[in-house]
Design a protein around this motif. Sequence first.
Motif, short mmCIF file in Angstrom:
data_model
loop_
_atom_site.label_atom_id
_atom_site.label_comp_id
_atom_site.label_asym_id
_atom_site.label_seq_id
_atom_site.Cartn_x
_atom_site.Cartn_y
_atom_site.Cartn_z
N SER A 190 1.07 -1.22 0.08
CA SER A 190 -0.02 -0.11 -0.08
C SER A 190 0.87 1.31 -0.03
O SER A 190 0.69 2.13 -0.74
N ILE A 191 1.98 1.24 0.97
CA ILE A 191 2.87 2.42 0.89
C ILE A 191 3.64 2.72 -0.41
O ILE A 191 3.50 3.61 -1.06
N ARG A 192 4.11 1.55 -1.19
CA ARG A 192 4.76 1.46 -2.50
C ARG A 192 3.90 2.22 -3.60
O ARG A 192 4.20 3.15 -4.23
N MET A 193 2.61 1.65 -3.66
CA MET A 193 1.65 2.11 -4.48
C MET A 193 1.19 3.63 -4.36
O MET A 193 1.08 4.32 -5.20
N ALA A 194 1.12 3.89 -3.03
CA ALA A 194 0.86 5.45 -2.73
C ALA A 194 2.00 6.20 -3.32
O ALA A 194 1.79 7.37 -3.76
N VAL A 195 3.26 5.84 -3.16
CA VAL A 195 4.48 6.54 -3.58
C VAL A 195 4.64 6.65 -5.05
O VAL A 195 4.68 7.95 -5.70
N GLU A 196 4.26 5.44 -5.84
CA GLU A 196 3.98 5.56 -7.35
C GLU A 196 3.00 6.62 -7.72
O GLU A 196 3.05 7.18 -8.65
N ARG A 197 1.88 6.55 -7.09
CA ARG A 197 0.60 7.24 -7.44
C ARG A 197 0.91 8.72 -7.31
O ARG A 197 0.68 9.53 -8.13
N LYS A 198 1.87 9.17 -6.23
CA LYS A 198 1.79 10.60 -5.94
C LYS A 198 2.88 10.93 -7.16
O LYS A 198 2.89 12.18 -7.64
N CYS A 199 4.04 10.11 -7.25
CA CYS A 199 4.98 10.49 -8.14
C CYS A 199 4.14 10.79 -9.51
O CYS A 199 4.80 11.90 -10.37
N SER A 200 3.23 10.06 -10.17
CA SER A 200 2.62 10.28 -11.25
C SER A 200 1.49 11.36 -11.25
O SER A 200 1.83 12.36 -12.21
N GLU A 201 1.25 11.86 -10.16
CA GLU A 201 0.49 13.02 -10.09
C GLU A 201 1.33 14.32 -10.05
O GLU A 201 0.84 15.32 -10.75
N GLU A 202 2.55 14.12 -9.51
CA GLU A 202 3.51 15.03 -9.60
C GLU A 202 4.24 15.30 -10.83
O GLU A 202 5.20 16.00 -10.92
N GLU A 203 4.05 14.37 -11.72
CA GLU A 203 4.63 14.17 -13.06
C GLU A 203 6.28 13.92 -12.74
O GLU A 203 7.04 14.54 -13.40
N VAL A 204 6.41 13.12 -11.81
CA VAL A 204 7.86 12.77 -11.48
C VAL A 204 8.22 11.37 -11.84
O VAL A 204 7.30 10.40 -11.72
N ASN A 205 9.35 10.98 -12.51
CA ASN A 205 9.81 9.99 -13.14
C ASN A 205 10.15 9.05 -11.88
O ASN A 205 10.97 9.58 -10.99
N PHE A 206 9.79 7.68 -11.96
CA PHE A 206 10.11 6.87 -10.84
C PHE A 206 10.30 5.45 -11.31
O PHE A 206 9.88 5.01 -12.43
N ARG A 207 11.33 4.82 -10.82
CA ARG A 207 11.78 3.32 -11.16
C ARG A 207 12.25 2.68 -9.59
O ARG A 207 12.71 3.46 -8.74
N ASN A 208 11.95 1.35 -9.86
CA ASN A 208 12.34 0.45 -8.71
C ASN A 208 13.79 0.19 -8.89
O ASN A 208 14.28 -0.10 -9.97
N ILE A 209 14.57 0.16 -7.61
CA ILE A 209 15.87 -0.05 -7.81
C ILE A 209 16.22 -1.46 -7.40
O ILE A 209 15.89 -2.14 -6.38
N ASP A 210 16.96 -2.38 -8.15
CA ASP A 210 17.59 -3.66 -8.02
C ASP A 210 18.62 -3.56 -6.90
O ASP A 210 19.78 -3.29 -7.46
N PHE A 211 18.28 -3.67 -5.56
CA PHE A 211 19.47 -3.27 -4.55
C PHE A 211 20.50 -4.30 -4.73
O PHE A 211 21.60 -4.01 -4.32
N GLN A 212 20.43 -5.54 -5.14
CA GLN A 212 21.40 -6.45 -5.32
C GLN A 212 22.42 -6.03 -6.25
O GLN A 212 23.53 -6.19 -6.01
N ARG A 213 22.03 -5.30 -7.37
CA ARG A 213 22.84 -4.81 -8.33
C ARG A 213 23.58 -3.60 -7.73
O ARG A 213 24.99 -3.59 -7.83
#
Length: 335
Positions: A81-104
């Motif tokens: 729920s938290i992650r989806m809220a982050v992604e939704r807010k980024c979309s509203e603010e026209e902010v590009n977002f991507r998940n980070i592969d932390f192992q890399r």
Amino acid sequence: MATIKDIASIVGVSIATVSRVLNLDETLNVSDETRKRVLEVAEELNYITIKERKNKGKTYNVGIVYWYTDIQEINDPYFLSIRMAVERKCSEEEVNFRNIDFQRVLNGNFNDYNNLDGIIAIGIFDNTDIEKMKKISKNLVFVDSSPNEKIYDSIVVDFKNAVKESMEYLYSLGHRDIGYIGGLCYSRNEKSIFTNYREKTYKEFMESIGCYKKEWILTGRFLPEDGYNLMKKALNNKERPTAFFVASDPMAIGAYKAVFEAGLKIPDDISIIGFDDIYTAQFLAPSLTTVRVYKDTMGEVAVETLLDRIKQKRDLGRKIVLPTKLIKRESCKKL
């Protein structure tokens, strides 16, 4: 678009005076009336500073890091729920977002993320993880943990008051023998264990009423199967609590199953309070009394806080503690 020259013309002062007033230059020797008039006209004309114009046209790139696995996210929708809220807010603010592969990242592959302006880290991370993140960006916001509130921004839940309110509610119903079922707070790599403030506050409350018993604290993972197994273990004790505070709703769902299998009833034999208020909590039979955590707000505020840090180039950390709400349903009964 209004300019400083337009404002100066209307107010009847020089362009330099308007500029210094708008930049809040306290050394400027003008009357308070003039300052007020300049600011009023600027607002009327919807004047936008050069800095604001530059920021308005910039697109930010944000990375999202989370400490849990895909399986854990499915079994415990709290972080989902938290992650989806982050992604939704980024979309509203026209902010590009991507998940980070932390192992890399741990393997030293930082170049894949060298265009990121900041990172939102959801969950618990140790110093090794944080140092790796800082190689990508110094603009870090942590959600659901606060590793260093002087340096990093963080969005956390007021666990102490949430648990205290829950325990006081059970106390008001006449319960004194109250058990605790919860999860351990591991770092992402499970090498470090951090303080679980739900357990800590439970212990402090039970000690304050003179009813603390170490054997009534049972911990595992924040998953339904652990809630089930831990409740089965609790029910096998000779002395059984009349109520349980369960530190997550998925664990409470598992605890329900164990109680029913033992031939007992909720709340007639055992009262239960959960934590999170996930969507399914209201549809359990009986419906689950639980602590509502505003997960959407956590995600939204995380994005707003990160953008503020980036735009203002702020170094001082900002810790935001969000309140909770006890949702009283059918799973608790007065003795």
